[in-house]
Design a protein around this motif. Sequence first.
Motif, PDB file in Angstrom:
ATOM      1  N   GLU A  44       1.290   8.932   7.440  1.00 46.35           N
ATOM      2  CA  GLU A  44       1.940  10.225   7.180  1.00 46.35           C
ATOM      3  C   GLU A  44       2.022  10.495   5.680  1.00 46.35           C
ATOM      4  O   GLU A  44       1.785  11.623   5.221  1.00 46.35           O
ATOM      5  N   ASN A  45       2.365   9.468   4.908  1.00 38.80           N
ATOM      6  CA  ASN A  45       2.469   9.651   3.467  1.00 38.80           C
ATOM      7  C   ASN A  45       1.129  10.075   2.868  1.00 38.80           C
ATOM      8  O   ASN A  45       1.070  10.935   1.984  1.00 38.80           O
ATOM      9  N   LEU A  56       0.834  -1.207   0.000  1.00 34.16           N
ATOM     10  CA  LEU A  56       0.000   0.000   0.000  1.00 34.16           C
ATOM     11  C   LEU A  56       0.870   1.258   0.000  1.00 34.16           C
ATOM     12  O   LEU A  56       0.525   2.266  -0.632  1.00 34.16           O
ATOM     13  N   HIS A  57       1.995   1.198   0.709  1.00 35.90           N
ATOM     14  CA  HIS A  57       2.903   2.344   0.714  1.00 35.90           C
ATOM     15  C   HIS A  57       3.460   2.579  -0.690  1.00 35.90           C
ATOM     16  O   HIS A  57       3.538   3.723  -1.161  1.00 35.90           O
ATOM     17  N   ASN A  58       3.840   1.499  -1.362  1.00 40.83           N
ATOM     18  CA  ASN A  58       4.320   1.639  -2.745  1.00 40.83           C
ATOM     19  C   ASN A  58       3.248   2.272  -3.630  1.00 40.83           C
ATOM     20  O   ASN A  58       3.538   3.157  -4.446  1.00 40.83           O
ATOM     21  N   LEU A  59       2.012   1.810  -3.485  1.00 40.38           N
ATOM     22  CA  LEU A  59       0.931   2.360  -4.308  1.00 40.38           C
ATOM     23  C   LEU A  59       0.658   3.816  -3.958  1.00 40.38           C
ATOM     24  O   LEU A  59       0.324   4.624  -4.833  1.00 40.38           O
ATOM     25  N   SER A  60       0.815   4.176  -2.687  1.00 43.49           N
ATOM     26  CA  SER A  60       0.507   5.545  -2.257  1.00 43.49           C
ATOM     27  C   SER A  60       1.510   6.558  -2.780  1.00 43.49           C
ATOM     28  O   SER A  60       1.269   7.768  -2.691  1.00 43.49           O
ATOM     29  N   THR A  61       2.631   6.097  -3.315  1.00 38.17           N
ATOM     30  CA  THR A  61       3.583   7.047  -3.910  1.00 38.17           C
ATOM     31  C   THR A  61       3.050   7.617  -5.214  1.00 38.17           C
ATOM     32  O   THR A  61       3.604   8.588  -5.737  1.00 38.17           O
ATOM     33  N   CYS A  62       1.987   7.007  -5.760  1.00 38.35           N
ATOM     34  CA  CYS A  62       1.239   7.610  -6.873  1.00 38.35           C
ATOM     35  C   CYS A  62       0.109   8.429  -6.263  1.00 38.35           C
ATOM     36  O   CYS A  62      -0.860   7.857  -5.745  1.00 38.35           O
ATOM     37  N   LEU A  71      -4.644  -0.139  13.300  1.00 33.23           N
ATOM     38  CA  LEU A  71      -3.382  -0.865  13.399  1.00 33.23           C
ATOM     39  C   LEU A  71      -2.397  -0.166  14.325  1.00 33.23           C
ATOM     40  O   LEU A  71      -1.655  -0.807  15.070  1.00 33.23           O
ATOM     41  N   ILE A  72      -2.386   1.166  14.281  1.00 33.78           N
ATOM     42  CA  ILE A  72      -1.493   1.925  15.167  1.00 33.78           C
ATOM     43  C   ILE A  72      -1.864   1.671  16.625  1.00 33.78           C
ATOM     44  O   ILE A  72      -1.005   1.573  17.497  1.00 33.78           O
ATOM     45  N   LYS A  73      -3.150   1.510  16.876  1.00 32.24           N
ATOM     46  CA  LYS A  73      -3.626   1.289  18.248  1.00 32.24           C
ATOM     47  C   LYS A  73      -3.315  -0.110  18.762  1.00 32.24           C
ATOM     48  O   LYS A  73      -2.948  -0.289  19.918  1.00 32.24           O
ATOM     49  N   LEU A  74      -3.469  -1.110  17.900  1.00 29.75           N
ATOM     50  CA  LEU A  74      -3.603  -2.472  18.399  1.00 29.75           C
ATOM     51  C   LEU A  74      -2.430  -3.402  18.127  1.00 29.75           C
ATOM     52  O   LEU A  74      -2.400  -4.497  18.686  1.00 29.75           O
ATOM     53  N   THR A  75      -1.488  -3.026  17.301  1.00 26.99           N
ATOM     54  CA  THR A  75      -0.531  -4.023  16.841  1.00 26.99           C
ATOM     55  C   THR A  75       0.875  -3.796  17.373  1.00 26.99           C
ATOM     56  O   THR A  75       1.130  -2.897  18.152  1.00 26.99           O
ATOM     57  N   SER A  76       1.793  -4.643  16.921  1.00 24.06           N
ATOM     58  CA  SER A  76       3.177  -4.614  17.391  1.00 24.06           C
ATOM     59  C   SER A  76       3.884  -3.348  16.931  1.00 24.06           C
ATOM     60  O   SER A  76       3.411  -2.628  16.058  1.00 24.06           O
ATOM     61  N   GLU A  77       5.060  -3.126  17.504  1.00 29.15           N
ATOM     62  CA  GLU A  77       5.799  -1.895  17.220  1.00 29.15           C
ATOM     63  C   GLU A  77       6.153  -1.768  15.746  1.00 29.15           C
ATOM     64  O   GLU A  77       6.054  -0.688  15.162  1.00 29.15           O
ATOM     65  N   LEU A  78       6.564  -2.886  15.126  1.00 34.65           N
ATOM     66  CA  LEU A  78       6.981  -2.817  13.728  1.00 34.65           C
ATOM     67  C   LEU A  78       5.800  -2.543  12.804  1.00 34.65           C
ATOM     68  O   LEU A  78       5.904  -1.739  11.869  1.00 34.65           O
ATOM     69  N   VAL A  79       4.662  -3.205  13.053  1.00 32.45           N
ATOM     70  CA  VAL A  79       3.466  -2.929  12.256  1.00 32.45           C
ATOM     71  C   VAL A  79       2.997  -1.497  12.515  1.00 32.45           C
ATOM     72  O   VAL A  79       2.606  -0.775  11.589  1.00 32.45           O
ATOM     73  N   MET A  80       3.051  -1.057  13.773  1.00 32.10           N
ATOM     74  CA  MET A  80       2.680   0.314  14.106  1.00 32.10           C
ATOM     75  C   MET A  80       3.532   1.306  13.323  1.00 32.10           C
ATOM     76  O   MET A  80       3.018   2.287  12.769  1.00 32.10           O
ATOM     77  N   GLU A  81       4.835   1.043  13.268  1.00 30.58           N
ATOM     78  CA  GLU A  81       5.740   1.959  12.565  1.00 30.58           C
ATOM     79  C   GLU A  81       5.400   2.049  11.085  1.00 30.58           C
ATOM     80  O   GLU A  81       5.372   3.139  10.507  1.00 30.58           O
ATOM     81  N   LYS A  82       5.130   0.887  10.456  1.00 31.63           N
ATOM     82  CA  LYS A  82       4.776   0.907   9.038  1.00 31.63           C
ATOM     83  C   LYS A  82       3.425   1.580   8.801  1.00 31.63           C
ATOM     84  O   LYS A  82       3.238   2.300   7.816  1.00 31.63           O
ATOM     85  N   ALA A  83       2.471   1.340   9.716  1.00 35.66           N
ATOM     86  CA  ALA A  83       1.138   1.930   9.560  1.00 35.66           C
ATOM     87  C   ALA A  83       1.195   3.450   9.698  1.00 35.66           C
ATOM     88  O   ALA A  83       0.568   4.172   8.911  1.00 35.66           O
ATOM     89  N   LYS A 133       7.720   7.754  16.326  1.00 37.69           N
ATOM     90  CA  LYS A 133       7.473   9.050  16.962  1.00 37.69           C
ATOM     91  C   LYS A 133       7.602  10.183  15.953  1.00 37.69           C
ATOM     92  O   LYS A 133       6.825  11.145  15.975  1.00 37.69           O
ATOM     93  N   GLU A 134       8.587  10.065  15.070  1.00 41.84           N
ATOM     94  CA  GLU A 134       8.784  11.093  14.045  1.00 41.84           C
ATOM     95  C   GLU A 134       7.566  11.206  13.136  1.00 41.84           C
ATOM     96  O   GLU A 134       7.087  12.308  12.841  1.00 41.84           O
ATOM     97  N   HIS A 135       7.057  10.059  12.677  1.00 36.71           N
ATOM     98  CA  HIS A 135       5.874  10.075  11.811  1.00 36.71           C
ATOM     99  C   HIS A 135       4.653  10.612  12.565  1.00 36.71           C
ATOM    100  O   HIS A 135       3.878  11.402  12.027  1.00 36.71           O
ATOM    101  N   ALA A 136       4.487  10.181  13.822  1.00 34.18           N
ATOM    102  CA  ALA A 136       3.303  10.579  14.598  1.00 34.18           C
ATOM    103  C   ALA A 136       3.281  12.078  14.844  1.00 34.18           C
ATOM    104  O   ALA A 136       2.238  12.725  14.691  1.00 34.18           O
ATOM    105  N   VAL A 137       4.417  12.654  15.232  1.00 37.40           N
ATOM    106  CA  VAL A 137       4.437  14.089  15.514  1.00 37.40           C
ATOM    107  C   VAL A 137       4.227  14.894  14.231  1.00 37.40           C
ATOM    108  O   VAL A 137       3.604  15.961  14.244  1.00 37.40           O
ATOM    109  N   THR A 138       4.697  14.370  13.107  1.00 36.15           N
ATOM    110  CA  THR A 138       4.483  15.060  11.826  1.00 36.15           C
ATOM    111  C   THR A 138       3.004  15.096  11.474  1.00 36.15           C
ATOM    112  O   THR A 138       2.473  16.121  11.026  1.00 36.15           O
ATOM    113  N   ILE A 139       2.308  13.981  11.693  1.00 31.85           N
ATOM    114  CA  ILE A 139       0.868  13.944  11.405  1.00 31.85           C
ATOM    115  C   ILE A 139       0.113  14.904  12.325  1.00 31.85           C
ATOM    116  O   ILE A 139      -0.772  15.646  11.879  1.00 31.85           O
TER     117      ILE A 139
END
Length: 330
Positions: free
Chosen positions: A193-194, A151-157, A176-188, A228-234
Amino acid sequence: MEEMVVEALLFGDRQAQLLAARQLAQFSNKQRHKIAEKGVVPPLILMLSTNDCEVIEAALFALLSLAFRSERNKTLIAKSGGITVLLDVIQCENKLLVELGVAFLLTLSSCGSNKMEIASFGAIPILLELLNSQSYNNISFQANLDILSTLHNLSTCNQLIPSIVSYGGVATLIRLIKLTSELVMEKAVALLENLVSSSRIALEEAARTEGAIQCLVEAMEEGSRQCKEHAVTILLLICDSCRDRYRGMILREGAMAALLQLSVDGTRRARDKAKRLLFLLRDCSNCGQTSNQTKNIVLFEQIMRQIEQVGEPEGMSVAFLEEMISKLRT
């Protein structure tokens, strides 16, 4: 050996094709390029259309190996009708095939010329449905990461962002940000942000989604440095879009301590975004605060005045910062 594999894929029976597909993955990258040029992609795609799970699995591995590090083969697979068949595989009931199919779609989506075509065949709602129903179909942790990366790849269009939003992508990411692991949270949160930084529609959707600001503040407090960087930017984008509407909501979620901490020890980009958001959040005296929130506003103003005097949070004494952060978190 290469000729035997090609002949088996083009003209062989089920068993010959099965063995040839398995052998293909063992060749070098250069050999696979030569094999692809001899017309093996269409029969491999036909193998995906069968009801034979063993054959489909072998074909997926073979096609993945052909696509690996080859933009030409990724394009060839898409032009040969691979995307529609692959989306059928992703929607089957076999967990292994779904996960292999998702990995293959991720590989194809990394090719710029494939992105619009992937979306045009309906991949976005299918991928979001997989994320939303993960507790039912029990797809793996890695598959969730692969879906988010696709989805991130597609969102670059930018043309595809409205589709991601209209199919409920923002709400899915916040969940997903609320409920999942740190790595999934980071990607979500990176994908979110994108979306919001590229689309006003996505930004408005994120801002008005129930629980979004709360979960972003929590991500800013508890996530990885990149999260944290993505969250504060949003949060900055949300507040900047309508300061009067959103600054009180952000303050009520207790963002001040995390922002102050981030302005000192976050990534370089996070520090900049945190400082800008801190100044946007000032003077919120009519946000319906409780007495404890009012006390925090007073502390916040005290901190902001001192920041203005010294120029940057880094110029303040560590003891003062630690004391103020501690007070804001009590």
